[in-house]
Design an enzyme around this catalytic site. Structure first.
Site, PDB file in Angstrom:
ATOM      1  NE  ARG A  50      -2.755   0.444   3.493  1.00 52.94           N
ATOM      2  CZ  ARG A  50      -2.015   0.620   4.596  1.00 52.94           C
ATOM      3  NH1 ARG A  50      -1.241   1.685   4.731  1.00 52.94           N
ATOM      4  NH2 ARG A  50      -2.032  -0.280   5.556  1.00 52.94           N
ATOM      5  CE1 TYR A 103     -17.884  10.368 -16.084  1.00 54.82           C
ATOM      6  CE2 TYR A 103     -17.389  10.585 -13.755  1.00 54.82           C
ATOM      7  CZ  TYR A 103     -17.741   9.805 -14.842  1.00 54.82           C
ATOM      8  OH  TYR A 103     -17.930   8.461 -14.668  1.00 54.82           O
ATOM      9  CG  ASP A 189     -11.230  15.288 -15.104  1.00 57.27           C
ATOM     10  OD1 ASP A 189     -10.534  14.688 -15.948  1.00 57.27           O
ATOM     11  OD2 ASP A 189     -12.218  14.769 -14.549  1.00 57.27           O
ATOM     12  CE  LYS A 214     -14.057   6.924 -17.995  1.00 53.08           C
ATOM     13  NZ  LYS A 214     -14.374   8.188 -17.384  1.00 53.08           N
TER      14      LYS A 214
HETATM   15  C1  PLP Z   1     -14.720   8.637 -16.095  1.00 51.35           C
HETATM   16  C2  PLP Z   1     -14.365  10.002 -15.675  1.00 51.35           C
HETATM   17  C3  PLP Z   1     -14.081  10.285 -14.328  1.00 51.35           C
HETATM   18  C4  PLP Z   1     -14.217   9.260 -13.220  1.00 51.35           C
HETATM   19  O1  PLP Z   1     -13.286   8.238 -13.339  1.00 51.35           O
HETATM   20  P1  PLP Z   1     -13.535   6.728 -12.828  1.00 51.35           P
HETATM   21  O2  PLP Z   1     -12.271   6.047 -13.215  1.00 51.35           O
HETATM   22  O3  PLP Z   1     -14.748   6.223 -13.559  1.00 51.35           O
HETATM   23  O4  PLP Z   1     -13.760   6.795 -11.366  1.00 51.35           O
HETATM   24  C5  PLP Z   1     -13.721  11.587 -14.007  1.00 51.35           C
HETATM   25  N1  PLP Z   1     -13.642  12.549 -14.947  1.00 51.35           N
HETATM   26  C6  PLP Z   1     -13.904  12.310 -16.250  1.00 51.35           C
HETATM   27  C7  PLP Z   1     -13.800  13.408 -17.242  1.00 51.35           C
HETATM   28  C8  PLP Z   1     -14.274  11.024 -16.656  1.00 51.35           C
HETATM   29  O5  PLP Z   1     -14.549  10.808 -17.950  1.00 51.35           O
END
Ligand code: PLP
Length: 402
Positions: A50, A103, A189, A214
């Site tokens: 961890r 998001y 983000d 993603k």
């Molecule tokens: C999918 C997504 C998230 C969240 O991520 P997870 O891996 O699903 O927890 C945050 N911001 C954006 C722009 C996303 O597309």
């Protein structure tokens, strides 16, 4: 090293020392604990998985290098990375300014967990207009949270202009702040663009978050997240939180993202080329009322997109003639585009915000932010684009029969 070379090599250097096995690929270090040769110091610097794991470390070094930061800290999902960011840097009562078109999961986290249960105060603004961000900021504002472009309307905000506004608010954010004075942090983000097309740290952001689920992993087979910074003081606090709260990325997921990142450059180029072709084709179709893509000159912020980003990405939104019924028929007809939420994998995906990702938003509220029922979001994959166009043509024809 240049970007594509770093994407292949950083964090995955073969161990050529005596006794090293010389693997050209990072081993998946599954051990939960690491033995010591001497009581006084951990062998190789590792104690417990961890707190630190060699596979995760390799991934963190690579992500930091690609995003232009000094350190990256990985978590079990994108939302876990966001949670870590809030818990590390904010306190109950603090004020946060957020781009309203975030998001959905991020909005739910801030509104339902951190505002409702934990006492953050939130202002959602239309950050396409930096003046709205400036107006919302007050003496207790400790964080500004942006996404650019947004999902699914692909609106942009000027990251540098907002970074300058945040910086002008006083001390305590930049290098050496060490967590003493409490300034205001700018978080971006960067999931949609990836560092191939946008580097928010170079534009003045303090922290970049990603859902590695993603594009960074890119193969729809791992869930993960990361926070990246160029400020060692901020990184140390996140590193403490990573170990203390424990939502770490697993060794296997770390391996998958390391593997996915090797092709990030070629994948993003292919996603973008496909998206550009698809948008041009869609613009000429009678079933289509409008196409939203930052690379199109018809996009109201095309000039900012061209200036702020190194490319336009692989996400496209299409507004159909015929509203919800047309969207439903298109989604039910396509065969290569998978009907699914998420984005950024090699396979093309299609979704209807009104029926899927934003179904929980009241129709009235959807209309207010410009989310019409006939809107369909495409994540353009790397298949042969001729097959995608044939699939879309079949779906568009069917969309108008009803
Ligand atoms: C999918 C997504 C998230 C969240 O991520 P997870 O891996 O699903 O927890 C945050 N911001 C954006 C722009 C996303 O597309």
């Amino acid at each position: 090293m240049r970007f594509d070379t770093k994407a292949v090599h950083v964090g995955e250097e073969p161990n050529l020392a005596p006794g090293g096995s010389g693997d050209v690929v990072m081993p998946i270090h599954l051990a939960s604990t690491f033995a010591r040769a001497r009581l006084s110091e951990p062998t190789g610097g590792y104690e417990y998985s961890r707190s630190g794991n060699p596979t995760r470390d390799g991934l963190e070094r690579r992500l930091a290098a690609l995003e232009g930061g000094s350190e990256a800290i990985c978590f079990a999902s994108g939302l876990a990375a966001e949670t870590a960011t809030v818990l590390t840097f904010l306190r109950p009562g603090d004020h946060v300014v957020l781009f309203q078109d975030l998001y959905g999961g991020t909005r739910r986290l801030f509104s339902r967990v951190f505002a409702k249960r934990w006492g953050l105060r939130l202002s959602y603004v239309d950050a396409r207009d930096p003046g709205q961000v400036a107006e919302a900021m007050g003496p207790d504002t400790r964080m500004v949270w942006l996404e650019s472009p947004t999902n699914p309307l692909l609106g942009l905000c000027d990251i540098r202009v907002i970074a300058d506004m945040v910086e002008a608010r006083g001390p305590g954010t930049g290098a050496g702040s060490g967590g003493g004075a409490r300034g205001c942090l700018l978080v971006v983000d960067n999931t949609f663009m990836t560092p191939v097309f946008q580097r928010p740290l170079e534009l003045g952001a303090h922290l970049v978050v990603h859902s590695t689920t993603k594009y960074l992993n890119g193969h729809s087979d791992s869930v993960g997240g990361v926070v990246i910074t160029g400020d060692h003081g901020l990184a140390e606090r996140l590193r403490f939180h990573q170990n203390a709260a424990g939502a770490v990325l697993s060794p296997f997921d770390s391996f998958l993202v390391l593997r996915g990142l090797k092709t990030l450059g070629v994948r993003m180029a292919a996603h973008q080329a496909g998206a550009a072709r698809v948008t041009r084709w869609l613009e000429g179709r009678p079933e289509v009322r409008g196409v939203i893509y930052p690379g199109l000159e018809s996009h109201p912020q095309h000039e900012l997109a061209a200036r702020q980003m190194h490319g336009f990405g692989g996400m496209v939104s299409v507004e159909l003639e015929g509203g919800l019924g047309a969207a439903r028929r298109l989604l039910e007809t396509v065969r290569i585009f998978a009907l699914a939420e998420s984005l950024g994998g090699v396979e093309s995906l299609m979704e209807s915000p009104a029926l899927m990702t934003h179904a929980s938003v009241a129709p009235e509220a959807r209309r207010r932010i410009g989310l019409s029922d006939g809107l369909v979001r495409l994540s353009v994959g790397i298949e042969d684009v001729e097959d995608l166009l044939e699939d879309l043509e079949r779906g568009l024809r069917a969309s108008q029969v009803g």
